[in-house]
Design a protein around this motif. Structure first.
Motif, short mmCIF file in Angstrom:
data_model
loop_
_atom_site.label_atom_id
_atom_site.label_comp_id
_atom_site.label_asym_id
_atom_site.label_seq_id
_atom_site.Cartn_x
_atom_site.Cartn_y
_atom_site.Cartn_z
N ARG A 1 0.82 -1.21 0.00
CA ARG A 1 0.00 0.00 0.00
C ARG A 1 0.85 1.26 0.00
NH1 ARG A 1 -5.01 -1.78 4.03
NH2 ARG A 1 -5.60 -3.64 2.82
N GLY A 2 1.91 1.22 -0.81
CA GLY A 2 2.74 2.40 -1.01
C GLY A 2 3.76 2.67 0.05
N ARG A 3 3.83 1.82 1.06
CA ARG A 3 4.81 1.99 2.13
C ARG A 3 5.78 0.81 2.13
NH1 ARG A 3 3.21 5.95 5.88
NH2 ARG A 3 1.04 6.63 5.65
N LEU A 4 6.96 1.04 2.67
CA LEU A 4 7.96 -0.02 2.77
C LEU A 4 7.65 -0.86 3.99
CD1 LEU A 4 10.48 -0.90 1.20
CD2 LEU A 4 11.85 0.42 2.82
N ALA A 5 7.12 -2.06 3.76
CA ALA A 5 6.73 -2.94 4.87
C ALA A 5 7.94 -3.49 5.59
CB ALA A 5 5.86 -4.09 4.33
N ALA A 6 8.99 -3.78 4.84
CA ALA A 6 10.20 -4.34 5.45
C ALA A 6 11.30 -4.37 4.40
CB ALA A 6 9.94 -5.75 5.98
N ILE A 7 12.55 -4.40 4.89
CA ILE A 7 13.70 -4.73 4.05
C ILE A 7 14.39 -5.92 4.69
CG2 ILE A 7 15.96 -4.00 3.22
CD1 ILE A 7 14.94 -1.25 2.79
N VAL A 8 14.58 -6.99 3.92
CA VAL A 8 15.15 -8.22 4.46
C VAL A 8 16.38 -8.60 3.66
CG1 VAL A 8 12.93 -9.03 5.31
CG2 VAL A 8 13.67 -9.67 3.02
N ASP A 9 17.25 -9.37 4.29
CA ASP A 9 18.41 -9.93 3.61
C ASP A 9 17.94 -11.08 2.73
OD1 ASP A 9 20.78 -11.39 2.94
OD2 ASP A 9 21.82 -10.41 4.59
N ALA A 10 18.27 -11.04 1.45
CA ALA A 10 17.79 -12.06 0.52
C ALA A 10 18.24 -13.46 0.93
CB ALA A 10 18.25 -11.76 -0.90
N ALA A 11 19.41 -13.56 1.51
CA ALA A 11 19.95 -14.88 1.88
C ALA A 11 19.20 -15.49 3.05
CB ALA A 11 21.44 -14.77 2.20
N ASP A 12 18.48 -14.68 3.83
CA ASP A 12 17.85 -15.17 5.06
C ASP A 12 16.33 -15.24 4.98
OD1 ASP A 12 20.37 -15.30 6.21
OD2 ASP A 12 20.25 -13.25 6.99
N THR A 13 15.77 -14.97 3.80
CA THR A 13 14.31 -14.95 3.71
C THR A 13 13.80 -16.14 2.91
OG1 THR A 13 12.42 -13.49 3.30
CG2 THR A 13 14.10 -13.60 1.58
N THR A 14 12.47 -16.29 2.87
CA THR A 14 11.83 -17.39 2.15
C THR A 14 10.69 -16.84 1.30
OG1 THR A 14 10.23 -17.80 3.91
CG2 THR A 14 12.34 -18.98 4.04
N ARG A 15 10.22 -17.64 0.35
CA ARG A 15 9.07 -17.25 -0.46
C ARG A 15 7.86 -17.02 0.43
NH1 ARG A 15 8.99 -18.40 -6.00
NH2 ARG A 15 6.73 -18.72 -5.86
N GLU A 16 7.71 -17.86 1.46
CA GLU A 16 6.55 -17.75 2.34
C GLU A 16 6.57 -16.42 3.10
OE1 GLU A 16 7.12 -21.64 0.94
OE2 GLU A 16 8.53 -20.42 2.10
N LYS A 17 7.73 -16.05 3.61
CA LYS A 17 7.84 -14.79 4.35
C LYS A 17 7.56 -13.60 3.44
CE LYS A 17 11.00 -12.08 7.25
NZ LYS A 17 12.36 -12.03 7.88
N LEU A 18 8.13 -13.63 2.24
CA LEU A 18 7.88 -12.54 1.30
C LEU A 18 6.41 -12.49 0.89
CD1 LEU A 18 11.04 -12.74 -1.00
CD2 LEU A 18 10.51 -10.99 0.69
N GLY A 19 5.82 -13.67 0.70
CA GLY A 19 4.40 -13.72 0.34
C GLY A 19 3.51 -13.09 1.39
N LEU A 20 3.80 -13.36 2.66
CA LEU A 20 3.03 -12.75 3.76
C LEU A 20 3.20 -11.24 3.77
CD1 LEU A 20 3.47 -15.18 6.79
CD2 LEU A 20 1.32 -14.46 5.73
N LEU A 21 4.44 -10.78 3.59
CA LEU A 21 4.69 -9.34 3.57
C LEU A 21 3.96 -8.67 2.41
CD1 LEU A 21 8.51 -9.27 4.41
CD2 LEU A 21 6.71 -8.15 5.75
N MET A 22 3.96 -9.33 1.25
CA MET A 22 3.28 -8.77 0.08
C MET A 22 1.78 -8.70 0.28
SD MET A 22 5.50 -10.78 -2.84
CE MET A 22 4.37 -10.40 -4.18
N ALA A 23 1.22 -9.71 0.96
CA ALA A 23 -0.24 -9.79 1.09
C ALA A 23 -0.78 -8.96 2.25
CB ALA A 23 -0.66 -11.25 1.26
N THR A 24 0.01 -8.81 3.33
CA THR A 24 -0.51 -8.17 4.54
C THR A 24 0.35 -7.04 5.08
OG1 THR A 24 0.64 -9.61 6.11
CG2 THR A 24 -1.43 -10.43 5.20
N GLY A 25 1.58 -6.91 4.57
CA GLY A 25 2.49 -5.92 5.12
C GLY A 25 3.14 -6.37 6.41
N SER A 26 2.95 -7.64 6.79
CA SER A 26 3.46 -8.16 8.05
C SER A 26 3.75 -9.65 7.89
CB SER A 26 2.45 -7.93 9.17
OG SER A 26 2.81 -8.64 10.34
N THR A 27 4.62 -10.18 8.73
CA THR A 27 4.88 -11.63 8.73
C THR A 27 4.16 -12.31 9.88
OG1 THR A 27 6.87 -11.31 10.08
CG2 THR A 27 7.14 -11.35 7.68
N THR A 28 3.35 -11.56 10.63
CA THR A 28 2.69 -12.13 11.82
C THR A 28 1.20 -12.33 11.63
OG1 THR A 28 2.38 -9.93 12.76
CG2 THR A 28 4.39 -11.12 13.35
#
Length: 518
Positions: free
Chosen positions: A484-511
């Motif tokens: 929604r136009g805001r930076l939800a998070a910046i993560v290290d590519a080596a330490d993230t997963t598709r699932e984590k990115l998918g949650l961030l993309m869909a809700t802006g949060s991993t929780t």
């Protein structure tokens, strides 16, 4: 080559030894293909392999030089697409067939208008559009002007438009090229539902993961000929890629760790509105360093397009600043930003990357024809321009009859290669790239990924915007997620997963579990 038959369903479409030539090119060479009722038949091949030519003949846009096409067992020769539509064939084109100044509803019903007496029954048409969109999970605003929509939203309009006509045979030319992973899953549900209702689908895609997920049968073209015919159960991504390209293909290009220190691109409190005056980017702080690829992930329409256009001088921000290479560039023009050393591969190549009627050679110097190498005292040096074009066509494997051919004679993937060749060959210090491999085959994707990593290793700062999570994760050093136009998070590519990115993309949060955007 003998066709593999996976069932007893009757063939609804038979292409028998069809050949189509253009000046200097054999696009299809004795190609045969059978589509059975209720099946999904995937058509694979490199850019320029002949896929689009083949389906354009099935849809009546071209006529074969020889061979036959049969629909429901009857030999048919279409004079135009109207004939094909009348025979129950629909097509979703790779390049959108939409009128930008019309609304979504107007585009969908165009040529198939609903009337009450002698008057257009627009309200009924609008309700039907909404019903189809809701039924198949293709969210569209029926009253929006198409020119104001993102590429992903326009693609959904094309899908609803095809479904509105209720064709029995559907040709889908790269229909998922602009969809997010979640949208692709939803689209596959739509496709399977259509086949369960007796629809038959020719599905063209470069995404091998999708082919294995959705195909009943697979036909592979290379250089205009059928080189393989198989099923998803018998195939792997590697075997299909090798058939397409004719060699072993590397899916994930290796990259080494680099040291980053200098900030090359920075935004502070950036605010950008979309074409409707709605805030698309809000108070965005972003930093891209030299020798780094910062990937930007997000569901289409969350401010990615507006962010890129503001950085590249194509859209004035309504707040905040952009700094590049030590200069505040917030109010600079695209030409001035280019001269600073910023290369830009736009999201929509047709609108912002090329002039389709110009030659390939002219498009390859479109933003640098004023250089001394290519012109003198306002006169173009055609010899130098053509020499440059020949070298880039060979280096980037652009499939074309020659440098003087009009760009619109190329396949979509080869047009994208022209844009990539022009921008990557200009020795940039910053590369802003949106959807660099959209519509490209696996061999071309491998090549362009290598080029982007080579630039990063030479000290270029790269801002990469892509709807492809595999691409974002493979290339990026850090990944920012826009929600929604805001930076939800910046993560290290080596330490993230598709699932984590998918949650961030869909809700802006991993929780929180994914929720539909309002």
């Amino acid at each position: 080559m003998a066709q593999i038959n996976t069932g007893t369903a009757a063939p609804v479409l038979e292409v028998d030894n069809v050949t189509k030539t253009f000046p200097g090119v054999v696009a299809n060479d004795n190609v045969s293909l059978t589509l059975n009722e209720g099946e999904i038949h995937c058509l694979l091949g490199e850019n320029g392999a002949g896929k689009s030519t083949l389906v354009n003949m099935v849809f009546g846009l071209y006529q074969p030089d020889k061979g036959t096409i049969r629909v429901h067992g009857k030999e048919t020769r279409f004079t135009d697409s109207g004939d094909a539509i009348a025979k129950g064939i629909g097509m979703v084109h790779q390049h959108f067939q939409l009128i930008p100044v019309f609304t979504v509803t107007e585009n969908i019903i165009l040529g198939n208008e609903i009337t009450k007496g002698t008057l257009l029954d627009f309200n009924t048409a609008r309700r039907q559009v909404l019903a189809i969109a809701e039924r198949y999970g293709l969210a569209v605003d029926p009253d929006a002007t198409v020119g104001d929509l993102s590429v992903g939203e326009q693609q959904r309009v094309e899908l609803v438009k095809a479904l509105f006509r209720d064709a029995n045979i559907l040709i889908l030319d790269e229909p998922t090229a602009v969809l997010t992973p979640g949208e692709v899953d939803d689209f596959f549900s739509v496709v399977r539902n259509l086949t369960q209702q007796g629809k038959s689908i020719i599905f063209i895609t470069h995404k091998l993961r999708e082919v294995l997920a959705v195909a009943d049968r697979i036909t592979v073209l290379r250089s205009g000929k059928v080189v393989g015919n198989t099923t998803a159960k018998r195939a792997t991504q590697q075997s299909l890629a090798n058939l397409m390209v004719g060699r072993d293909v590397v899916f994930r290009v290796e990259k080494t760790t680099t040291n980053t220190s200098t900030t090359a691109l920075q935004t502070r409190g950036l605010r950008v509105q979309d074409n409707r005056g709605v805030q698309a980017v809000t108070d965005l702080d972003l930093e891209v360093r030299t020798r780094e690829i910062l990937g930007i992930a997000g569901v289409e329409g969350n401010g990615q397009r507006e962010l890129v256009e503001a950085i590249c001088g194509m859209r004035p921000p309504n707040g905040g600043t952009v700094q590049m290479l030590g200069h505040e560039t917030t109010a600079w023009s695209p030409r001035r930003i280019k001269q600073l050393g910023v290369a830009h591969i736009p999201e929509n190549r047709s609108k912002h990357g090329v002039v389709a009627q110009y030659s390939i050679a002219d498009n390859l110097v479109l933003n640098r024809y004023t250089h001394n190498k290519f012109s003198k005292r306002g006169v173009l040096n055609r010899s130098a321009i053509n020499t440059e074009a020949v070298a880039l066509i060979e280096q980037f494997d652009v499939r074309a009859t020659g440098v003087t051919a009009a760009l619109d004679t190329l396949s979509g993937g080869n047009q994208q290669k022209v844009v990539v060749a022009r921008e990557l060959s200009g020795n940039p210090q910053i590369l802003v790239v949106a959807q660099p491999t959209r519509g490209l085959d696996v061999g071309s994707i491998e090549f362009i990924h290598r080029k982007i990593i080579e630039l990063r290793d030479r000290g270029v700062a790269v801002l990469l915007v892509s709807a492809e999570l595999d691409e974002i994760m493979a290339l990026s050093d850090r990944i920012g997620v826009l929600y929604r136009g805001r930076l939800a998070a910046i993560v290290d590519a080596a330490d993230t997963t598709r699932e984590k990115l998918g949650l961030l993309m869909a809700t802006g949060s991993t929780t929180h579990p994914p929720q539909a955007q309002q």
